[in-house]
Design a protein around this motif. Sequence first.
Motif, PDB file in Angstrom:
ATOM      1  N   ASP A   1     -36.613  28.492  64.761  1.00 38.07           N
ATOM      2  CA  ASP A   1     -37.780  28.941  63.997  1.00 38.07           C
ATOM      3  C   ASP A   1     -37.643  28.664  62.504  1.00 38.07           C
ATOM      4  O   ASP A   1     -38.639  28.384  61.823  1.00 38.07           O
ATOM      5  N   LEU A   2     -36.429  28.732  61.967  1.00 42.57           N
ATOM      6  CA  LEU A   2     -36.234  28.513  60.531  1.00 42.57           C
ATOM      7  C   LEU A   2     -36.264  27.039  60.147  1.00 42.57           C
ATOM      8  O   LEU A   2     -36.140  26.712  58.971  1.00 42.57           O
ATOM      9  N   GLU A   3     -36.426  26.144  61.131  1.00 44.46           N
ATOM     10  CA  GLU A   3     -36.495  24.717  60.841  1.00 44.46           C
ATOM     11  C   GLU A   3     -37.913  24.155  60.988  1.00 44.46           C
ATOM     12  O   GLU A   3     -38.121  22.962  60.840  1.00 44.46           O
ATOM     13  N   HIS A   4     -38.889  25.010  61.255  1.00 46.39           N
ATOM     14  CA  HIS A   4     -40.266  24.534  61.401  1.00 46.39           C
ATOM     15  C   HIS A   4     -40.846  24.130  60.049  1.00 46.39           C
ATOM     16  O   HIS A   4     -40.630  24.792  59.030  1.00 46.39           O
ATOM     17  N   ALA A   5     -41.587  23.038  60.017  1.00 51.12           N
ATOM     18  CA  ALA A   5     -42.307  22.585  58.822  1.00 51.12           C
ATOM     19  C   ALA A   5     -43.378  21.604  59.274  1.00 51.12           C
ATOM     20  O   ALA A   5     -43.261  20.973  60.330  1.00 51.12           O
ATOM     21  N   GLU A   6     -44.406  21.472  58.470  1.00 51.91           N
ATOM     22  CA  GLU A   6     -45.481  20.540  58.774  1.00 51.91           C
ATOM     23  C   GLU A   6     -45.100  19.128  58.347  1.00 51.91           C
ATOM     24  O   GLU A   6     -44.312  18.935  57.420  1.00 51.91           O
ATOM     25  N   ALA A   7     -45.671  18.143  59.021  1.00 51.02           N
ATOM     26  CA  ALA A   7     -45.451  16.748  58.647  1.00 51.02           C
ATOM     27  C   ALA A   7     -46.023  16.488  57.255  1.00 51.02           C
ATOM     28  O   ALA A   7     -46.968  17.166  56.827  1.00 51.02           O
TER      29      ALA A   7
ATOM     30  N   ALA B   1     -37.205  39.108  66.793  1.00 55.37           N
ATOM     31  CA  ALA B   1     -37.703  39.145  65.419  1.00 55.37           C
ATOM     32  C   ALA B   1     -36.659  39.726  64.471  1.00 55.37           C
ATOM     33  O   ALA B   1     -36.476  39.232  63.347  1.00 55.37           O
ATOM     34  N   ARG B   2     -35.972  40.767  64.920  1.00 56.55           N
ATOM     35  CA  ARG B   2     -34.931  41.377  64.080  1.00 56.55           C
ATOM     36  C   ARG B   2     -33.757  40.414  63.887  1.00 56.55           C
ATOM     37  O   ARG B   2     -33.179  40.338  62.788  1.00 56.55           O
ATOM     38  N   LEU B   3     -33.410  39.689  64.949  1.00 52.25           N
ATOM     39  CA  LEU B   3     -32.318  38.721  64.830  1.00 52.25           C
ATOM     40  C   LEU B   3     -32.692  37.598  63.881  1.00 52.25           C
ATOM     41  O   LEU B   3     -31.876  37.176  63.040  1.00 52.25           O
ATOM     42  N   LEU B   4     -33.910  37.092  63.991  1.00 57.70           N
ATOM     43  CA  LEU B   4     -34.343  36.020  63.099  1.00 57.70           C
ATOM     44  C   LEU B   4     -34.323  36.480  61.647  1.00 57.70           C
ATOM     45  O   LEU B   4     -33.903  35.728  60.752  1.00 57.70           O
ATOM     46  N   ALA B   5     -34.748  37.708  61.400  1.00 59.06           N
ATOM     47  CA  ALA B   5     -34.717  38.247  60.041  1.00 59.06           C
ATOM     48  C   ALA B   5     -33.282  38.330  59.523  1.00 59.06           C
ATOM     49  O   ALA B   5     -33.009  38.025  58.349  1.00 59.06           O
ATOM     50  N   ALA B   6     -32.362  38.731  60.388  1.00 60.24           N
ATOM     51  CA  ALA B   6     -30.952  38.794  59.989  1.00 60.24           C
ATOM     52  C   ALA B   6     -30.411  37.403  59.680  1.00 60.24           C
ATOM     53  O   ALA B   6     -29.691  37.205  58.688  1.00 60.24           O
ATOM     54  N   GLU B   7     -30.746  36.436  60.519  1.00 66.61           N
ATOM     55  CA  GLU B   7     -30.298  35.062  60.274  1.00 66.61           C
ATOM     56  C   GLU B   7     -30.833  34.553  58.940  1.00 66.61           C
ATOM     57  O   GLU B   7     -30.110  33.894  58.170  1.00 66.61           O
ATOM     58  N   ARG B   8     -32.089  34.850  58.675  1.00 68.04           N
ATOM     59  CA  ARG B   8     -32.707  34.363  57.444  1.00 68.04           C
ATOM     60  C   ARG B   8     -31.992  34.923  56.200  1.00 68.04           C
ATOM     61  O   ARG B   8     -31.677  34.193  55.273  1.00 68.04           O
TER      62      ARG B   8
ATOM     63  N   GLY C   1     -24.819  27.734  61.500  1.00 69.55           N
ATOM     64  CA  GLY C   1     -23.845  27.536  62.556  1.00 69.55           C
ATOM     65  C   GLY C   1     -23.613  28.761  63.416  1.00 69.55           C
ATOM     66  O   GLY C   1     -24.225  29.820  63.238  1.00 69.55           O
ATOM     67  N   ILE C   2     -22.701  28.611  64.354  1.00 71.08           N
ATOM     68  CA  ILE C   2     -22.458  29.613  65.378  1.00 71.08           C
ATOM     69  C   ILE C   2     -21.843  30.883  64.819  1.00 71.08           C
ATOM     70  O   ILE C   2     -22.195  32.000  65.230  1.00 71.08           O
ATOM     71  N   LYS C   3     -20.945  30.758  63.870  1.00 75.30           N
ATOM     72  CA  LYS C   3     -20.286  31.949  63.333  1.00 75.30           C
ATOM     73  C   LYS C   3     -21.299  32.860  62.640  1.00 75.30           C
ATOM     74  O   LYS C   3     -21.290  34.081  62.835  1.00 75.30           O
ATOM     75  N   GLY C   4     -22.178  32.268  61.840  1.00 77.38           N
ATOM     76  CA  GLY C   4     -23.212  33.062  61.188  1.00 77.38           C
ATOM     77  C   GLY C   4     -24.160  33.681  62.201  1.00 77.38           C
ATOM     78  O   GLY C   4     -24.612  34.826  62.035  1.00 77.38           O
ATOM     79  N   PHE C   5     -24.484  32.943  63.253  1.00 77.89           N
ATOM     80  CA  PHE C   5     -25.356  33.445  64.310  1.00 77.89           C
ATOM     81  C   PHE C   5     -24.705  34.638  65.007  1.00 77.89           C
ATOM     82  O   PHE C   5     -25.365  35.656  65.275  1.00 77.89           O
ATOM     83  N   THR C   6     -23.415  34.538  65.298  1.00 77.68           N
ATOM     84  CA  THR C   6     -22.703  35.625  65.967  1.00 77.68           C
ATOM     85  C   THR C   6     -22.682  36.878  65.098  1.00 77.68           C
ATOM     86  O   THR C   6     -22.935  37.995  65.577  1.00 77.68           O
ATOM     87  N   LEU C   7     -22.394  36.709  63.823  1.00 77.21           N
ATOM     88  CA  LEU C   7     -22.392  37.860  62.908  1.00 77.21           C
ATOM     89  C   LEU C   7     -23.786  38.475  62.795  1.00 77.21           C
ATOM     90  O   LEU C   7     -23.928  39.696  62.705  1.00 77.21           O
ATOM     91  N   SER C   8     -24.813  37.641  62.824  1.00 74.16           N
ATOM     92  CA  SER C   8     -26.185  38.152  62.760  1.00 74.16           C
ATOM     93  C   SER C   8     -26.541  38.924  64.029  1.00 74.16           C
ATOM     94  O   SER C   8     -27.276  39.918  63.968  1.00 74.16           O
TER      95      SER C   8
END
Length: 233
Positions: free
Chosen positions: A203-209, A45-52, A61-68
Amino acid sequence: MPARITTVGFDADDTLWHNERVFRLTQERFAALLADHAEPEHLAARLLAAERRNLGHYGYGIKGFTLSMIETAIEVTNGRVPAPVIGDLLAAGREMLAHPIELLPHARAAVETLAGSHRVVLITKGDLLDQERKLAQSGLGDLFDGVEIVSDKTADRYAEIFARLGDGPARGVMVGNSMKSDVLPMIAAGGWGVHVPHDLVWDLEHAEAPEDGERFCQLDSLEGLGALVDRLG
């Protein structure tokens, strides 16, 4: 009568080749490295918040994920994360950037089939160098009439790309695994959105049809894409 389809756009990650599973494996490694400091669910949850919050700074991308990951490690250890852990996270990021590409089933056949009758364009977001590397390794690069690596996917961006590389979004189809990025903004631009789900979705790509399914289609795999595009016009 609807306008004849002349241009087909393809997403790349988790549409043409596997991608999210590499992130999931690295996240498991991240959880193991920080196991003495946070439970896996809390850490995720903390990682997802950082990514957001970092998307606007680092992009996708990977670089942003690594920094997060590094930022989250500093947070959950109150600034006491051991230097070897930071080194391991940097090494994990480098390994992700070198991970070999594995095409999804029917990906090559779908692109080859449509390239014989339509303009085909790759539209992907993420780090420029990494996306160029993956495209080169995929062996699909020569099949595309255009390649667009963008910072984000919006209705305006799709309208501009399909106008420049095709005959406008009304005569275009966008194919991808993300409802949020590949389907909904393309429909908003006036085109067709074709959803091809992948087992793993960030998780950040979820959306309803879309509620209005007039320009929305869904396929179980890329195998039926050529026939679908033919039916659309």
